[in-house]
Scaffold this active site. Structure first.
Site, PDB file in Angstrom:
ATOM      1  N   HIS A  38       4.043  -0.094   1.446  1.00 19.51           N
ATOM      2  CA  HIS A  38       4.902   1.098   1.410  1.00 19.51           C
ATOM      3  C   HIS A  38       6.374   0.706   1.537  1.00 19.51           C
ATOM      4  O   HIS A  38       7.240   1.290   0.869  1.00 19.51           O
ATOM      5  CB  HIS A  38       4.555   2.043   2.564  1.00 19.51           C
ATOM      6  CG  HIS A  38       3.185   2.632   2.497  1.00 19.51           C
ATOM      7  ND1 HIS A  38       2.206   2.315   3.397  1.00 19.51           N
ATOM      8  CD2 HIS A  38       2.627   3.511   1.632  1.00 19.51           C
ATOM      9  CE1 HIS A  38       1.104   2.982   3.110  1.00 19.51           C
ATOM     10  NE2 HIS A  38       1.324   3.716   2.031  1.00 19.51           N
ATOM     11  N   GLY A 148       2.450   2.476  -5.769  1.00 20.53           N
ATOM     12  CA  GLY A 148       1.993   1.090  -5.803  1.00 20.53           C
ATOM     13  C   GLY A 148       0.982   0.858  -6.915  1.00 20.53           C
ATOM     14  O   GLY A 148       0.149   1.721  -7.213  1.00 20.53           O
TER      15      GLY A 148
END
Ligand code: PAF
Length: 281
Positions: A38, A148
Site C-alpha cells: 500500500h 496494486g
C-alpha cells in the site's frame, strides 16, 4: 500530517478547493491493514498528484463469507500513521452506515472478465469491488486511482468499469511489492503461522519455475502450467485453487504463450487464501 475524514460531505468539502484550482487528486482505495504494498501505491500517488486521498473501507459487499468480513483486521491508528509517513493528505475512513445507509439495490457488474480465475471461486466478489470503487471514484472525484498489480483480475475489472462507464479518471497499476523471499505483500500474510509463512513462498517458486521453463523455450500453456504445479503439489501445507495462464487484458486462458501473458494462481496455505501473478517474461 494526514487528516482523518469519516463523512462523504466532509471529504467533498475538503477536496473542493483542490478541484476548483485545477489541481490533481490521487486516490488510493484500500481496506486498511496497510503494508509496504500500500505504501508503494501512496508514494506513487504522492509523486504524481497534488493531493493524495487514501480510503479505508472494509467493503462487506465483496466478502463471500460473513466471518471473513468480521475477522478482517481493523487497524485505523496504525494505518493513519502509515499514511502520514507515506505523505497522504487525507485518510477517508467512512463507517458502514455512511457508505451503505440503505441496503444497496444498484450494483456494477462486469461480465466475462469476472467469470474465471478468482471470480469462479468467489461469486459476487468483483461485483462488490466494482460497486464500491465506482462509489469511491464519484465521492472523491479523483484524477487518478492507484491499484496494486497483485490483484491483477481486480485491476483488469476496474479498468473495464472506467472504460465502459466513462469515468473521467486514469487507473494506474503499480507493480507488486515482495518480501525478500518473493512472497507478495498482502494483509493476509499476517494470518500465517511460522510454518505456513515458510510454505507460502511456494507461490513465488511456482511462478519462477514457469518463468525458467519459458526462458528455456517452452511455449505450450499446458506444459508451463504443469511446471508451475510441481512445487505447489510438493508442498504439504498448500492446496491449489487454480493456476492459469491468461491474456493480461481479456483474462482469457491461453493455449500457447507467444505474446503478453500472465501466470495467475490462488493457493490456500492452511486456512489463508493467497493469490499472486506475474508475466512470464
Ligand atoms: O484491493 C482492495 O483492498 C479492495 O478490493 C478495494 C479495491 C479497496 C475495494 O474495496
Amino acid at each position: 500530517m494526514t487528516q482523518l475524514i469519516e463523512s462523504i460531505a466532509a471529504l467533498r468539502a475538503a477536496l473542493e478547493p483542490t478541484r476548483r484550482a485545477g489541481r490533481t487528486i490521487g486516490l488510493v482505495p484500500t481496506m486498511g491493514a496497510l503494508h509496504a504494498g500500500h505504501v508503494a501505491l501512496i508514494e506513487r500517488a504522492r509523486a504524481e498528484c497534488n493531493v493524495v486521498v487514501v480510503t479505508l473501507f472494509v467493503n462487506r459487499l465483496q466478502f463471500n463469507q460473513a466471518a471473513d468480513f468480521e475477522l478482517y483486521p481493523r487497524t485505523v491508528e496504525s494505518d493513519l500513521a502509515a499514511c502520514a509517513a507515506a505523505g497522504a493528505d487525507y485518510l477517508f475512513a467512512p463507517p458502514q452506515q455512511e457508505m451503505y445507509p440503505d441496503e444497496p439495490r444498484t450494483f456494477v457488474e462486469v461480465e466475462e472478465l469476472t467469470e474465471g480465475l478468482c471470480g469462479a471461486f468467489r461469486p459476487g466478489h468483483f461485483r462488490g469491488v466494482a460497486t464500491v470503487c465506482a462509489k469511491l471514484f464519484h465521492i472523491a472525484g479523483a484524477d487518478r486511482a492507484y491499484f496494486g498489480e497483485k490483484d491483477f483480475q481486480q485491476l483488469a475489472v476496474i479498468r473495464r468499469v472506467v472504460r465502459d462507464l466513462n469515468f473521467p479518471l486514469e487507473i494506474v497499476g503499480v507493480p507488486t511489492v515482495r518480501e525478500l523471499d518473493g512472497l507478495a505483500m498482502s494483509s493476509r500474510n499476517a494470518r500465517l503461522g511460522a510454518a505456513e509463512r515458510a510454505a507460502a513462498v511456494v507461490l513465488w517458486r511456482a511462478i519462477e519455475a514457469a518463468r525458467r521453463a519459458f526462458a528455456d523455450g517452452e511455449r505450450g500453456a499446458a506444459e508451463l502450467l504443469a511446471v508451475a504445479r510441481r512445487p505447489l503439489d510438493a508442498e504439504p501445507l498448500a492446496r491449489t485453487e487454480y493456476v492459469e495462464l491468461v491474456d493480461p487484458e481479456t483474462l482469457a486462458p491461453l493455449e500457447r504463450v507467444e505474446g503478453e501473458s500472465r501466470l495467475a494462481l490462488a493457493v490456500w496455505i492452511g486456512d489463508v487464501r493467497l493469490i499472486d501473478n506475474a508475466p512470464l517474461k
